[in-house]
Every structure is written in C-alpha cells, then in structure tokens.
Design a protein around this motif. Structure first.
Motif, PDB file in Angstrom:
ATOM      1  N   ASN A  69     -10.522  13.260  -6.375  1.00  0.00           N
ATOM      2  CA  ASN A  69      -9.311  13.959  -5.964  1.00  0.00           C
ATOM      3  C   ASN A  69      -9.711  15.267  -5.294  1.00  0.00           C
TER       4      ASN A  69
ATOM      5  N   THR B 247      -7.134  17.117  -3.693  1.00  0.00           N
ATOM      6  CA  THR B 247      -5.871  17.813  -3.464  1.00  0.00           C
ATOM      7  C   THR B 247      -5.529  18.684  -4.676  1.00  0.00           C
TER       8      THR B 247
ATOM      9  N   SER C 182       4.547   7.900   4.243  1.00  0.00           N
ATOM     10  CA  SER C 182       3.108   7.993   4.491  1.00  0.00           C
ATOM     11  C   SER C 182       2.812   8.635   5.840  1.00  0.00           C
TER      12      SER C 182
ATOM     13  N   LEU D 236       0.716  12.077   6.376  1.00  0.00           N
ATOM     14  CA  LEU D 236      -0.529  12.116   7.154  1.00  0.00           C
ATOM     15  C   LEU D 236      -0.450  13.133   8.281  1.00  0.00           C
TER      16      LEU D 236
ATOM     17  N   GLY E  94      -0.704  16.529   6.941  1.00  0.00           N
ATOM     18  CA  GLY E  94      -1.934  16.812   6.194  1.00  0.00           C
ATOM     19  C   GLY E  94      -1.722  16.850   4.689  1.00  0.00           C
ATOM     20  N   TYR E  95      -0.562  16.392   4.206  1.00  0.00           N
ATOM     21  CA  TYR E  95      -0.296  16.345   2.768  1.00  0.00           C
ATOM     22  C   TYR E  95      -1.032  15.180   2.122  1.00  0.00           C
ATOM     23  N   LEU E  96      -1.240  14.115   2.892  1.00  0.00           N
ATOM     24  CA  LEU E  96      -1.920  12.915   2.409  1.00  0.00           C
ATOM     25  C   LEU E  96      -3.219  12.741   3.180  1.00  0.00           C
ATOM     26  N   HIS E  97      -4.159  12.061   2.558  1.00  0.00           N
ATOM     27  CA  HIS E  97      -5.436  11.762   3.197  1.00  0.00           C
ATOM     28  C   HIS E  97      -5.482  10.276   3.541  1.00  0.00           C
ATOM     29  N   TRP E  98      -6.343   9.929   4.490  1.00  0.00           N
ATOM     30  CA  TRP E  98      -6.535   8.525   4.833  1.00  0.00           C
ATOM     31  C   TRP E  98      -7.136   7.812   3.635  1.00  0.00           C
ATOM     32  N   GLY E  99      -6.744   6.550   3.427  1.00  0.00           N
ATOM     33  CA  GLY E  99      -7.276   5.811   2.296  1.00  0.00           C
ATOM     34  C   GLY E  99      -6.927   4.339   2.316  1.00  0.00           C
TER      35      GLY E  99
ATOM     36  N   VAL F 247      -3.123   5.319   3.618  1.00  0.00           N
ATOM     37  CA  VAL F 247      -3.225   6.596   2.910  1.00  0.00           C
ATOM     38  C   VAL F 247      -3.951   6.410   1.577  1.00  0.00           C
ATOM     39  N   ALA F 248      -4.448   7.512   1.053  1.00  0.00           N
ATOM     40  CA  ALA F 248      -5.114   7.495  -0.249  1.00  0.00           C
ATOM     41  C   ALA F 248      -4.064   7.488  -1.359  1.00  0.00           C
TER      42      ALA F 248
END
Length: 194
Positions: free
Chosen positions: A50, A52, A85, A89, A92-97, A103-104
C-alpha cells in the motif's frame, strides 16, 4: 607511431566500455529476475504494498473471509470499472493495477451493507448514526473540487466503504460499490504509521 598508439588506446577504451555496458546490463537483468522471483509469488500469495495514505503505508496481505462481510471489516476491494475508476485514475487518487478498470485494489473499511440509509452532509450518517471521521472536504489536495455522493439506500449486493483519512477517495464521494469486488480481508504485515 603516436597515431597508432592512439588508435590502439581507442580500441581498448571501446572494448572496455562495451564490457562495462554488458556487465551493467547483466546486473540489471539479474536484478529484474530476482525482483520478479520475489514479486510474483508474493502477488499470487495475496501480498500487496500500500502506497496510499488511506491506510498505513507498507506490506499487507489479502486474507480469505470464511463468513459474510460485516460492518467494520477492513477489506481489499476492487472499485467498479467505469466512471469511479476512470475519475480516480485521472485525478491520481487510484493507481494502476489488476482490478477491472485497470486500477489497484483499495483498502477500506466496510461502513454499511445493503439496505442501510446513508445521509451525506458535512459528514456521513448511517441509519441515523454519525460515521466517525467522515467529514467531507470540498477540494482535494490539488485544489480541485470534490462532489459528494447524494446519499440514499445502499442497493442490494453493494457496500459503502470508508477510510478515516480525511482525503480518502471512498464512498463519501463515489457512493456504494458492488460487493462482488471484494477480494478479502486486509491484514497489515509490516506498515509504517505516519
């Protein structure tokens, strides 16, 4: 003879430079193989990092749940693909995943289950009771406006998720999400508390 000596020195320098590049490349490739050898089994074993501030930064594990979801469970959950999502993205609140929508997974607490009435004002009320540390913010850290969810009844097969972190991107802003995105309980392994 001086010209020949310079030419020979240039050949040696070029040869040594090529060897240095090959050695550096071998070290990088070897390091990448070692990292993949550690990361892939960790990923398959449910280990996640994590990065975040919604929950403590560090190493976490996804643990299977042997019972139905309950209010208060700290979980890994995939936000649904689509506007939630995409917005996360872009901002920038979520990350790629690996979740649908690319999203992650999120680490959030289940604050309400289907059938609960959610009221969103300065904070969140669930079935008439205030949700602790649920104050809303009008703007994110970059000064961009945040629009809260309007509130309502949590639909069947959905959950309302929350994080006590004031700047968390959670159901306060995007509303309930499908419980089908639940991956497992979130267990800290090695974390840093700010």
């Amino acid at each position: 003879m001086t010209v020949g000596a310079r030419a020979d020195a240039g050949k040696l320098t070029g040869k040594k430079s090529g060897e240095t590049r090959r050695r550096a490349l071998a070290i990088l490739v070897g390091g990448g193989v070692v990292m993949a050898g550690i990361a892939v089994p960790g990923w398959l074993g449910g280990w996640r990092i994590n990065l975040t501030p919604s929950e403590p930064i560090g190493l976490w594990r996804i643990v299977p749940l042997e019972r139905p979801l309950a209010v208060g469970d700290l979980v890994f959950v995939c936000p649904p693909p689509g506007p939630i999502s995409a917005f996360g993205l872009v901002r920038g609140y979520l990350h790629w995943g690996s979740c649908p929508g690319a999203v992650a997974p999120l680490i959030k607490t289940v604050a309400a289950l289907s059938g609960s009435r959610i009221e969103v004002g300065a904070g969140v009320m669930i079935d008439g009771a205030a949700l602790s540390r649920s104050e809303l913010i009008a703007r994110d850290g970059a000064g961009r406006p945040l629009i809260p969810w309007a509130g309502g009844i949590v639909p069947a097969s959905q959950i309302f998720v929350h994080s006590p972190f004031a700047g968390s991107y959670d159901s306060r802003y995007f509303g309930p999400i499908p419980a089908a995105g639940f991956l497992g309980l979130a267990r800290p392994i090695f974390t840093l508390h700010p």
